[in-house]
Design an enzyme around this catalytic site. Sequence first.
Site: not given
Length: 814
Positions: A670, A713
């Site tokens: 990611s 996140k």
Amino acid sequence: MTSRRRMPVKPLSAKDLRWSCPLQQLPFKSTRELEPLDRIVGQDRAVEALRLGARIRSQGYNIWASGVVGTGRMTTVRTILDEVKMDAATLHDFAYVHNFKQAEQPVLLRFAAGEGRVFCRMMDDALAVLKRRIPSLFEEEQFQEERKAIIQKYQAMEEGLLKQFDEQLRPQGLVLGQVQEEDGTTHTEIFAVLNDQPVTMDDVVEALSKKAISEAEFQTIKERYETYSEQLSEIGGRSVRIAADFRKELSKHDQAAVGVLIAGVFADIRVSFPRDRVEQYLNGVTKHILDNLEEYVKLHAARIAGVPDEKVDEAVEALSEKYTVNLIVDNYDQRLAPVIVETSPTYATLFGTIERRVDARGFAVSDFSQIRAGSLLRADGGFIVMNATDVLADMNIWTALKRVILYGQLEIQNMDTQFQLNTLKPDTIKLNVKIILLGDRSIYHALWEADEDFHKMFKVHAEFDDDTHRTPHMVMNYAHFFAKMAEDEEMLHCDRSGAAALVEWAVAYTEKQERITLQFSYVADLLREAEYFARAAGASMISRTHVRHALEQRRWRSNSRDERLREEIAKGSLLIDVKGDRVGQVNGLTVYQAGIVAYGKPSRITATVSAGNQGIINIEREVDLSGAIHSKGVLILSGLLRSLFSRSQSMSFTASIAFEQSYGGVDGDSASAAEIIALLSAISNIPIIQDLAITGSINQKGDIQPVGGLNEKITGFFEVCHDRGLTGTQGVVVPKQNVGDLMLREDVVEAVRKGKFALYPVQRLEEAVELLMGMPAGTIQADGRFPSGSVYAKVQANLDVLHKASRKNDHERR
């Protein structure tokens, strides 16, 4: 940079950031108005697989139920089995009895359900009758008269033999008599007659020494004595044979009489259980009693007499235990197919065991009465449910279970027979049990590939989904579930706002707005915690406020590490910039897991370049901190650079990429979009805007791909920006495909609504470049070059410089 130019990527609006449950989908004021949920929802595929496997009784149709924790596998299995066990079940009782021919091989008796207890009761009653009737039979007048007649018959035979011999002796001056030994026993002896009195040969010798008889008379008496002593020995042999015949006839008489008694007592049992093995067992009991009749009568007569004697009691038990029945499975009260959930399977609890006792010599010994059934046998005709990891944790259990499944035979045996004097080998048992293992999907597929027998043993795979489509019908199912929880656990009910908040969390847990979790146990835990805070506040119902408070407390209980990281960032120990710009430095985003709670934090990713030929160096990999997926992501960057810049020129450079101040392992791809941005910045010497963070993976064609943990996140970067002060320019660049996954916290949504924070969805690397570097990325032209003033043109130019420098260095080294 004094000015920044961003590509017109429209930021997301507040309504895109979170799905809120429409109250019209919850047409009630309180879940008290709803019927409790009484069915399994969202698991149609798994339910039908379970029904199929449970109803097909053919060999191999055992079930492997896979799925993540909390999806209700055990509840669903129990529900389906409760349906199926109502069908007509063929159940049996199982018992072991003594093998009178080979004691080390106990005999199995199999009965229809309920018959085993009846058989045991009938045997106990019969044996109790025999214990009373056999000793009393020996006291009956007719029986005594018959025995007396036999005794008199043989006494007369022996007396006649001795009388005839005595008549032969008398003319010779000898006579028969009895001599008593010191121990009180007597035996027949020949006596000489002196002065009309019988005397022993010792007395004759004494008479000779006293001159009472002459030497000639002594020799005559001696010779006659020796001659007739030989005949007396022959008569003694004949007496022994007469005695043997006597005992044989007496025993035959006693056995015949007792045999008739036993046959009568056992008659009802034979009629009730007309089976070969029962017949053989009864014949064995009968023969053993008759063979040990004298001891049997003596012991039970002593017991009946009522005189306490421990040795007699022990001898009676030792004799009688061979006639008992060890009923190891009793289904007398069972009408439905048994369902056994074995939570802690061991070899003994699953397959059964043979208990041991220590004899006087210190050896462990066993007999049929110490055989014990395991849960597999108790589940015969029904189902046994176990956790696959518990079974696979012990290879002895797995190997034995495979034998049972493949051959349908159960052998009860101990794993360890060390120091056991006698090793029993009981009859094997034909078994008909459906085995259901709850396990991981990956383990199922691994066993399918690795074990050639596995596909024969578990032909049904019931796969439990961990989420499903978020439909209005499913939302109402959750409301009915909350009603069931309130009723079952005597909890407060939810009002509409509380139910909506719980449903929203169930959606957020999937990280997809259009899905809702099927891990009901996790939602139930949140409901319990919200109810706790509702009661503490004195509320009559659970509302959104209580659910929000439960989530805040849950996060607070688990975020000590998160708080420490925020503190380190705030005081500058952990270096994170949220304003300004810098070359080769970008804010990536990471996720930490703390049980059911996850939280995200920014992580500084840096890149440096120089002339050389080593390509991209993954520093995490060099020190064994990079996982396989992260390493793959870094390697993809090389392919992406080649696809962009090496079609018209060669590339030679050395670059390094690192997660700064990261001291643990790094995995996942990611951060690959952030890493390529950092690398392009380092090559082009164009700074990256630090008030933005980016997450997303990237492929070799420059497509930004979706990632997981997006909500955590974004929240993590938002918290850091909030701690430093929101400027209105801060935000996160996210993959466009992830927009439908957003379920952000309400404070983040509110900040976006007020224009203090922003989210930018991108599909291509070029969009991310222009957002983070403030310049057009550039589109390749017909001559293979990029437009002047673009990021890619600067990268291309600097790659030419690095390539020439690398070639020059190589030439100088040679």
